[in-house]
Design a protein around this motif. Structure first.
Motif, mmCIF file in Angstrom:
data_model
loop_
_atom_site.group_PDB
_atom_site.id
_atom_site.type_symbol
_atom_site.label_atom_id
_atom_site.label_comp_id
_atom_site.label_asym_id
_atom_site.label_seq_id
_atom_site.Cartn_x
_atom_site.Cartn_y
_atom_site.Cartn_z
ATOM 1 N N ILE A 150 48.150 34.749 42.516
ATOM 2 C CA ILE A 150 48.602 33.699 42.927
ATOM 3 C C ILE A 150 47.107 32.632 42.259
ATOM 4 C CG2 ILE A 150 49.507 32.465 44.331
ATOM 5 C CD1 ILE A 150 51.219 34.421 45.124
ATOM 6 N N VAL A 153 46.968 32.077 39.391
ATOM 7 C CA VAL A 153 46.783 31.139 38.378
ATOM 8 C C VAL A 153 46.686 29.450 38.865
ATOM 9 C CG1 VAL A 153 49.253 30.663 37.703
ATOM 10 C CG2 VAL A 153 48.435 33.012 38.174
ATOM 11 N N ASN A 157 45.419 26.544 36.851
ATOM 12 C CA ASN A 157 46.584 24.979 36.436
ATOM 13 C C ASN A 157 45.897 24.332 37.405
ATOM 14 O OD1 ASN A 157 48.583 25.949 34.896
ATOM 15 N ND2 ASN A 157 48.794 27.259 36.480
ATOM 16 N N PHE B 39 50.752 53.043 39.175
ATOM 17 C CA PHE B 39 50.256 52.538 38.733
ATOM 18 C C PHE B 39 49.866 52.065 36.698
ATOM 19 C CE2 PHE B 39 48.248 49.925 42.640
ATOM 20 C CZ PHE B 39 48.387 48.601 41.685
ATOM 21 N N ILE B 100 45.110 53.672 39.748
ATOM 22 C CA ILE B 100 44.974 52.873 39.417
ATOM 23 C C ILE B 100 43.831 53.269 37.691
ATOM 24 C CG2 ILE B 100 43.211 51.273 40.050
ATOM 25 C CD1 ILE B 100 44.414 51.368 42.293
ATOM 26 N N PHE B 104 43.559 52.144 33.722
ATOM 27 C CA PHE B 104 42.323 52.085 33.387
ATOM 28 C C PHE B 104 42.315 52.715 32.140
ATOM 29 C CE2 PHE B 104 42.037 49.013 36.973
ATOM 30 C CZ PHE B 104 41.324 47.499 36.296
ATOM 31 N N MET B 222 50.497 43.223 32.739
ATOM 32 C CA MET B 222 51.526 41.861 33.530
ATOM 33 C C MET B 222 53.010 42.600 33.567
ATOM 34 S SD MET B 222 51.089 38.604 35.010
ATOM 35 C CE MET B 222 49.749 39.219 35.799
ATOM 36 N N PHE B 225 53.227 45.063 36.457
ATOM 37 C CA PHE B 225 53.054 44.245 38.416
ATOM 38 C C PHE B 225 54.863 43.865 38.102
ATOM 39 C CE2 PHE B 225 48.246 43.348 38.049
ATOM 40 C CZ PHE B 225 47.990 44.595 38.841
ATOM 41 N N PHE B 228 56.795 46.264 39.013
ATOM 42 C CA PHE B 228 56.890 46.737 40.559
ATOM 43 C C PHE B 228 57.484 46.197 42.105
ATOM 44 C CE2 PHE B 228 54.808 46.744 43.961
ATOM 45 C CZ PHE B 228 55.083 47.753 44.105
ATOM 46 N N TYR B 266 52.848 28.133 36.095
ATOM 47 C CA TYR B 266 52.880 29.190 36.897
ATOM 48 C C TYR B 266 53.504 30.112 36.728
ATOM 49 C CZ TYR B 266 50.102 24.780 39.458
ATOM 50 O OH TYR B 266 49.412 24.439 39.344
ATOM 51 N N ASP B 268 52.759 32.911 35.450
ATOM 52 C CA ASP B 268 53.087 34.766 35.735
ATOM 53 C C ASP B 268 53.701 34.535 37.690
ATOM 54 O OD1 ASP B 268 53.350 35.705 34.034
ATOM 55 O OD2 ASP B 268 51.008 35.103 33.688
ATOM 56 N N ALA B 269 53.140 33.408 38.278
ATOM 57 C CA ALA B 269 52.693 33.502 39.990
ATOM 58 C C ALA B 269 54.158 33.447 40.418
ATOM 59 C CB ALA B 269 52.166 31.896 40.213
ATOM 60 N N PHE B 272 54.908 37.089 42.005
ATOM 61 C CA PHE B 272 54.106 37.059 43.240
ATOM 62 C C PHE B 272 54.764 36.489 44.557
ATOM 63 C CE2 PHE B 272 51.378 38.638 39.716
ATOM 64 C CZ PHE B 272 51.256 39.828 40.146
ATOM 65 N N LEU B 275 57.682 37.603 45.717
ATOM 66 C CA LEU B 275 57.237 39.437 46.506
ATOM 67 C C LEU B 275 56.725 39.420 47.743
ATOM 68 C CD1 LEU B 275 56.619 41.904 46.209
ATOM 69 C CD2 LEU B 275 54.337 41.683 45.843
#
Lengths: 438, 295
Positions: A150, A153, A157, B39, B100, B104, B222, B225, B228, B266, B268-269, B272, B275
């Motif tokens: 967050i 992001v 922005n 992951f 993780i 990767f 993405m 995530f 999940f 925003y 992609d936020a 989260f 969540l």
């Protein structure tokens, strides 16, 4: 032999003093003699050590699986960069959207800006800690990761504060050797004193059994929040120094990969060992740089032993170590009867790996020895290895997995360096040498 | 917003949501059994997308899809065997770090093997020729993805609730030790769980590649995530919850941007934020059962 270590406070203080003086001399020497690239690496080691120690404090000592380090670093880096960017440079940078008024004229000394960066990160971690501290284990990890994303992001922005995706360029590079190692010393001092105090004992008791600690009347979430904020502070400091070291920051830089690299340092060095984090930071920073050779095309021949003996010696060490490792694994397997075909195949493969590695080591040793005498082995032999972009990170991730699979406790486990242990070991070594001579 | 546009967005939301749901199921099943976040699951999704890219070059499309799903499924089983099984007795955090590491490794291996160049995915033409219903233009894909998802989920539910291996899976998620004592081969059932979850992720990867026709090694990060998060929102450990969470997340993402276009930066936020809101008010998720702490 393994009785309680003899404690000698005067000797230890003197040793610490001597170590500091030696460190000072070594760094002065490095400052005078290192070229730009080597200085950069030396600085990176210090910053990574700060970051690793702060993550280890949160995770290894307080038992909070936090994946939000990149977010704290981003905050530290941006706050500090906004403080030290000269107003003239700011005018040049914010093209798309004007910069937020009061920030345009802001300029503070470096030490203030780093402190502000750390404090901003600590404040953010407090904000984050309040809601998520109730969560345990991997939920905490994913929530902190969420917060870090967050933050990223938001920074992409909020262009009037951060200049958006373009990032900040031309940050004054104040973060030299003295700043970085000075901050590392401060970090180590604060974290070690915290851990030695009752606060540290409480944290460890919460880490080992949160329910039991709570039953003893410890305010577990309060202590955890404090530890989280302290870790966040030093992560912010690390980010601020990093920003000034690389002089260009953009939101993309602070992605999950960054957190992962620091996590790797902590795990490799040993969760719950500050010494391990510092050693791990040095080892992994150098290893990551050194691994760049696999991404560049390389011509292998035995003249290499003469041209680049360091590289050759390092390869020799790696071959020897892996050869011994696989050989021991094979011998351990030999004690158990291998019934299934798959088991036998795996044993055969292990032996083959061990022998190949040892043969390679022998060849390298021979080449090195001959190069030392001024001779060259097989002068006609050359092998062109093309550079493989991305290979570095492949090796890196395999290394992390090997550590987790084969040596879960990391390089040092939870052991710490102490002068008492050091002198005890020195004394034992001297005795052994003495009795061996007789 | 006009009602036409709203309906189009609704279908978009359903499509994206179904894809999240398919990935989320894999996270949820693994978490339900082993209690750790896999992951690497998002990267299995990426592997699936690459497999279809290469398989479709040589094989007819349906066969290529089968090969890709099978390959990714095998990949999931191998990952479990190599990276997770040795750590069954270790603290869960070790398995998480190993995951993780695998993630990767797969991403960077993808970078080395497939190069970082984005590749154009194979789009069967009939799936992307829009159909017009009155004034609404909808891709056949927008019907197809939810339909395929529904079929796959029903199939999975049948396996989990109507077959003996499914019974073993549910039993392991309740109590692994007792299940072992009942003579169930734990490792085989766990491998099967990984296989099933990875197959669904690969199916999602294939459909994702048709929907957003560009494949690159970080394509899975993405969506992984977010899926999940969808699993957590729905209640981790529950298949129904994963589907619900996925569709909910897809709807929130698409609709928020549709109603407030200025928020698109925003996007992609949102996941989260969702969540964190869920974790604060209902940490077990919408349909999750309370997992007791063992003292």
């Amino acid at each position: 032999m393994t009785g309680p270590l003899k404690h000698n406070a005067v000797r230890n203080s003197l040793s610490t003093l001597a170590f500091l003086v030696a460190g000072y001399l070594a760094l002065s020497w490095a400052e005078a003699n290192f070229d730009g690239y080597q200085t950069q690496l030396l600085n990176l080691v210090a910053i990574n050590a700060i970051l690793a120690v702060s993550l280890n404090f949160i995770y290894g000592f307080s038992g909070m699986f936090s994946l939000g380090h990149a977010g704290f670093m981003a905050i530290g880096a941006y706050v500090s960069a906004l403080c030290i960017l000269p107003p003239a440079q700011k005018e040049l940078l914010w093209l798309l959207e004007p910069i937020y008024g009061p920030l345009a004229a802001l300029e503070t000394p470096f030490v203030v800006s780093v402190l502000l960066g750390g404090l901003a990160a600590a404040a953010t971690s407090l904000l984050i800690a309040l809601p998520v501290m109730r969560l345990g284990g991997d939920y905490l990890g994913i929530a902190t990761l969420g917060f870090a994303e967050i933050i990223r992001v938001l920074f992409t922005n909020l262009a009037y504060l951060t200049n958006g995706a373009i990032g900040l360029r031309g940050i004054p590079s104040y973060a030299g050797i003295w700043w970085n190692y000075g901050w590392l010393a401060v970090t180590l001092f604060v974290v070690l004193s915290m851990l030695k105090s009752n606060f540290g004992n409480v944290l460890k008791s919460i880490r080992d059994d949160e329910i039991a600690a709570g039953a003893m009347g410890i305010n577990t979430s309060g202590y955890r929040t404090m530890a989280f904020c302290l870790g966040g502070f030093f992560a912010g400091v690390g980010g601020a120094l990093m920003g000034s070291l690389v002089t260009t920051i953009e939101p993309k830089m602070f992605n999950f990969q960054l957190t992962f690299n620091i996590l790797l340092i902590v795990v490799a060095g040993g969760l719950g060992s500050i010494t391990g984090s510092v050693v791990g930071a040095a080892a992994i920073t150098l290893l990551l740089e050194w691994l760049r050779i696999v991404e560049a095309p390389l011509t292998l021949n035995f003249a290499l032993a003469a041209d680049d003996p360091q590289l050759c010696a390092a390869a020799l060490a790696v071959c020897l170590a892996s050869g011994v490792f696989w050989l021991r694994k094979w011998r351990r397997g030999a004690r158990r009867p291998a019934a299934a075909l798959a088991g036998r195949l795996i044993r055969g493969l292990t032996l083959a790996l061990a022998l190949t590695a040892l043969a390679l080591a022998l060849t390298l040793a021979l080449a090195l020895a001959l190069a030392f005498l001024g001779l060259e082995m097989f002068p006609d032999f050359t092998l062109d290895v093309p550079g493989i972009p991305g290979m570095r990170m492949v090796i890196f991730s395999v290394a992390l997995m090997c550590i987790i699979l084969f040596r879960r406790e990391g390089l040092l486990g939870v052991r710490e360096f102490s002068w008492d242990g050091f002198y005890d070991r020195l004394g034992r070594l001297a005795r052994r040498l003495g009795s061996g001579g007789r | 917003m006009t009602s036409d546009l709203f309906i189009q967005n609704l279908f978009n939301a359903l499509t994206v949501g179904s894809l999240y749901a398919l990935i989320a199921i894999g996270y949820s099943m693994v978490y339900g059994i082993l209690r750790f976040i896999n992951f690497a699951h998002g990267d299995i999704f990426m592997v699936g997308a690459y497999f279809i890219f290469f398989a479709a070059a040589h094989l007819p499309w349906p066969l290529a899809a089968a090969v890709a799903i099978g390959g990714a499924s095998l990949m999931g089983i191998i990952v479990d065997r190599v990276a997770y099984r040795p750590l069954r007795e270790a603290p869960r955090i070790s398995a998480l770090i190993s995951a993780i590491g695998v993630s990767f490794l797969l991403e960077n291996l993808g970078l080395v093997v497939f190069t970082g160049l984005p590749r154009p995915a194979v789009q069967p033409q009939w799936m992307v020729d829009p159909i017009t219903l009155g004034s609404i233009r909808i891709l056949p894909l927008s019907f197809l993805v939810p339909a395929v998802t529904a079929i796959l989920v029903l199939g999975l539910l049948w396996i989990v609730y109507r077959t003996r291996p499914g019974l073993a899976m549910r039993s392991i998620s309740r109590d692994i030790e007792t299940t072992r004592l009942m003579g169930v081969s734990i490792d085989r059932i766990i491998a099967m769980t990984f296989g099933l979850g990875s197959a669904l992720a690969a199916a999602a990867g294939i459909m994702w590649a048709i929907r957003y026709p560009q494949i690159h090694p970080f394509i899975g990060v993405m969506p992984g995530f977010k899926a999940f998060i969808a699993a957590v929102v729905g209640g981790i450990g529950s298949i129904h919850g994963a589907v619900l969470g996925g569709v909910l997340l897809g709807t929130v993402e698409i609709m928020a941007v549709a109603f407030y276009p200025s928020m698109s930066g925003y996007r992609d936020a949102f996941a989260f934020v969702l969540l964190i809101v869920i974790l604060l008010f209902k940490p077990t998720g919408l349909m999750g059962e309370k997992l007791e702490d063992k003292i």
